[in-house]
Design a protein around this motif. Structure first.
Motif, PDB file in Angstrom:
ATOM      1  N   THR A  39      42.009  33.081  51.667  1.00 32.78           N
ATOM      2  CA  THR A  39      42.621  33.634  50.460  1.00 32.78           C
ATOM      3  C   THR A  39      43.370  32.540  49.700  1.00 32.78           C
ATOM      4  O   THR A  39      43.709  31.493  50.255  1.00 32.78           O
ATOM      5  CB  THR A  39      43.609  34.773  50.786  1.00 32.78           C
ATOM      6  OG1 THR A  39      44.653  34.260  51.634  1.00 32.78           O
ATOM      7  CG2 THR A  39      42.911  35.918  51.497  1.00 32.78           C
ATOM      8  N   ASP A  41      46.792  32.483  47.216  1.00 32.33           N
ATOM      9  CA  ASP A  41      47.920  33.211  46.641  1.00 32.33           C
ATOM     10  C   ASP A  41      48.510  32.417  45.482  1.00 32.33           C
ATOM     11  O   ASP A  41      48.659  31.184  45.572  1.00 32.33           O
ATOM     12  CB  ASP A  41      49.015  33.437  47.686  1.00 32.33           C
ATOM     13  CG  ASP A  41      48.594  34.419  48.768  1.00 32.33           C
ATOM     14  OD1 ASP A  41      47.584  35.126  48.571  1.00 32.33           O
ATOM     15  OD2 ASP A  41      49.264  34.468  49.811  1.00 32.33           O
ATOM     16  N   ASP A  48      52.717  38.440  41.145  1.00 36.19           N
ATOM     17  CA  ASP A  48      51.981  37.568  42.053  1.00 36.19           C
ATOM     18  C   ASP A  48      50.548  38.066  42.182  1.00 36.19           C
ATOM     19  O   ASP A  48      50.253  39.235  41.891  1.00 36.19           O
ATOM     20  CB  ASP A  48      52.645  37.565  43.433  1.00 36.19           C
ATOM     21  CG  ASP A  48      54.033  36.932  43.396  1.00 36.19           C
ATOM     22  OD1 ASP A  48      54.350  36.276  42.389  1.00 36.19           O
ATOM     23  OD2 ASP A  48      54.781  37.115  44.374  1.00 36.19           O
ATOM     24  N   THR A  50      46.500  37.473  44.357  1.00 39.36           N
ATOM     25  CA  THR A  50      45.738  36.927  45.480  1.00 39.36           C
ATOM     26  C   THR A  50      44.257  37.081  45.196  1.00 39.36           C
ATOM     27  O   THR A  50      43.816  38.125  44.705  1.00 39.36           O
ATOM     28  CB  THR A  50      46.056  37.675  46.798  1.00 39.36           C
ATOM     29  OG1 THR A  50      47.440  37.495  47.111  1.00 39.36           O
ATOM     30  CG2 THR A  50      45.214  37.151  47.956  1.00 39.36           C
ATOM     31  N   THR A  52      40.384  36.459  47.141  1.00 40.69           N
ATOM     32  CA  THR A  52      39.816  36.342  48.483  1.00 40.69           C
ATOM     33  C   THR A  52      38.402  35.803  48.407  1.00 40.69           C
ATOM     34  O   THR A  52      37.617  36.209  47.546  1.00 40.69           O
ATOM     35  CB  THR A  52      39.790  37.728  49.164  1.00 40.69           C
ATOM     36  OG1 THR A  52      41.134  38.241  49.213  1.00 40.69           O
ATOM     37  CG2 THR A  52      39.242  37.633  50.578  1.00 40.69           C
ATOM     38  N   SER A  86      39.543  38.958  43.157  1.00 45.42           N
ATOM     39  CA  SER A  86      40.886  39.524  43.311  1.00 45.42           C
ATOM     40  C   SER A  86      40.859  40.953  43.836  1.00 45.42           C
ATOM     41  O   SER A  86      41.833  41.423  44.421  1.00 45.42           O
ATOM     42  CB  SER A  86      41.620  39.493  41.964  1.00 45.42           C
ATOM     43  OG  SER A  86      40.976  40.355  41.033  1.00 45.42           O
TER      44      SER A  86
END
Length: 198
Positions: A39, A41, A48, A50, A52, A86
């Motif tokens: 991932t 971040d 925020d 993330t 993957t 995402s």
């Protein structure tokens, strides 16, 4: 007769010297399994985020006695840039692909150049690693601490993270909505790699 025996012993000794070190350093290549997780971040002025990795492949080469010793001699990892997602919006995904220059540079790669065990416990061990990370066509050598362990099923786990600046790789942090959404320059790459013989 004695001369012949001496000759045979000399030949056997020569073969032992030549081939025993190779046998002691025989290696096993493990495949990085699909259950692994990679991932990235990041932050923005809104929230925020993330992304993957949905598609990747690779291998980890270890000494043949890896159940008893953590020697790692090679790691090769290849992540498909356009499969970084995402799970929240296609807009975010497209911004990420544009930042990664995914059309021109389809793959994100990592190759280990050195690894040293710096600590060891009953639960696992800590590796100090050096490797080459390629993002958006830019390759840089990075130093990273990795935690390794052996599962009861014989699978190996390697966990770590690495903070980097997008601008260090020639990338511009994504923006959207005419600049109303601005992402931070620093991101953290996290991984939990599961590897086994196949």
């Amino acid at each position: 007769m004695q001369a012949m025996t001496t000759l045979r012993r000399t030949i056997l000794l020569a073969f032992s010297i030549l081939f025993l070190p190779a046998a002691l350093h025989a290696q096993v290549t493990l495949s990085i399994l699909p259950e692994s997780q990679i991932t990235v971040d990041g932050t923005s002025n809104k929230s925020d985020w993330t992304v993957t990795a949905q598609a990747f492949e690779g291998s980890i080469t270890v000494n043949d006695g890896y159940a008893d010793g953590p020697e790692v001699s090679a790691v090769a990892l290849n992540v498909t840039a356009k499969e970084m997602k995402s799970g929240r919006s296609t807009i975010m995904d497209r911004l990420m692909w544009k930042t990664l220059n995914a059309t021109q540079h389809a793959n994100i790669t990592y190759a280990l150049t050195a690894a040293e065990v710096v600590a060891q416990t009953d639960e696992g061990y800590t590796l100090n690693t050096m490797g080459e990370l390629t993002l958006s066509g830019e390759t840089k050598e990075i130093q990273m601490e990795v935690i390794g362990s052996m599962g009861d099923d014989g699978q190996m786990h390697f966990v770590g993270q690495y903070p980097l600046l997008l601008t260090d790789y020639g990338m511009t942090p994504p923006t959207a909505m005419f600049g109303a959404l601005r992402t931070g320059d620093e991101v953290i790459v996290k991984f939990d790699l599961v590897a086994a013989q196949q």
